[in-house]
Design an enzyme around this catalytic site. Sequence first.
Site, mmCIF file in Angstrom:
data_model
loop_
_atom_site.group_PDB
_atom_site.id
_atom_site.type_symbol
_atom_site.label_atom_id
_atom_site.label_comp_id
_atom_site.label_asym_id
_atom_site.label_seq_id
_atom_site.Cartn_x
_atom_site.Cartn_y
_atom_site.Cartn_z
ATOM 1 N N ALA A 11 -7.932 -4.026 9.598
ATOM 2 C CA ALA A 11 -9.219 -3.870 9.548
ATOM 3 C C ALA A 11 -9.454 -2.367 9.923
ATOM 4 C CB ALA A 11 -9.707 -4.950 10.294
ATOM 5 N N LYS A 58 -12.204 9.376 2.880
ATOM 6 C CA LYS A 58 -11.392 8.882 3.730
ATOM 7 C C LYS A 58 -9.879 9.575 3.741
ATOM 8 C CE LYS A 58 -8.711 5.108 3.487
ATOM 9 N NZ LYS A 58 -8.540 3.732 3.415
#
Length: 322
Positions: free
Chosen positions: A235, A203
């Site tokens: 989130a 990521k």
Amino acid sequence: MSAATDVPAASSPRGFKILSGTANQPLAEEIARSLGAELCKVTCSRFADGEVFVRIDENIRGADVFVVQPTNPPGENMLELLLLVDAARRASAARVTAVLPYTGYARQDRKDQPRVAIGAKLMANLIETAGADRVLGLDFHAHQLQGFFDVPVDHLYASPVFTNYFRRKGLKDLVVVAPDVGSAKMARGFAKRLDATFAIIDKRRPKANVAEVMNVVGEVEGRDCLIPDDMIDTAGTVSEAARALKNLGANDIYVCATHALFSGPAVERLSNAPIKEVVVTDSINLPQERRFDTLRILSVGDLLAKAIRFTHADQSVSVLFE
């Protein structure tokens, strides 16, 4: 009385007091129930201008005092903790332990940009200056926070609570997926305890609170996936991770995190993501408007109560995780 009986047995709630601010009183009450004790009577109020006022309404002279208070925003939660610790010290408590179900400012743990504060170290200094003799923390965002304190620190993990829960589900061919490189060690621990395989998401984060999933390393097609993390803030990370796993053919996707901050668009993102269940703890008192259908909240009250018992009896809390 002999020296052997000066320290109360680990099974006895006598000799200590549990104090709580207003940040998460339900958790403090559960801890007290687990210990067979009652919360110490405390007044936490505000002056007309918003200034925080605390008063301990019982005699705690010579007691082993545990102040239960997460320090999530707003800043008044930290102020309540500091004032309660200071009040306990000035009331002649024998020892004061700050019990931090969630430790705020833990993400500001280094000087990674010019002219920024190291907020985690500053908060540690404030807690010590207020008079804390010891700290009990749950799932620090960065483990090096233990070194920011010059008093003893017991760092607890919520992983036993989660692993017991997912074992009972009896998931087959489970893959534990680390949402980023920093979570890899934690995810491997979950995989080992759940007899699962391991995968990791590569990521990139272009800026704070913005996550961009690149690719998944590991086999997830046709398998149930569990994404563990220490906290869920906006989130972005877990919702994008869930979509990436679903695109690769994953079956049911579960997410677990100790601290449910649920800031900004978090609830909407989690509700819309392909996640079967979001499992968090009650380390933060989550308001009703931030709860949703697929959310499951597990209690860490018993875990913290056991740690308090062991600390009060001068026993190591590491046995809780062996």
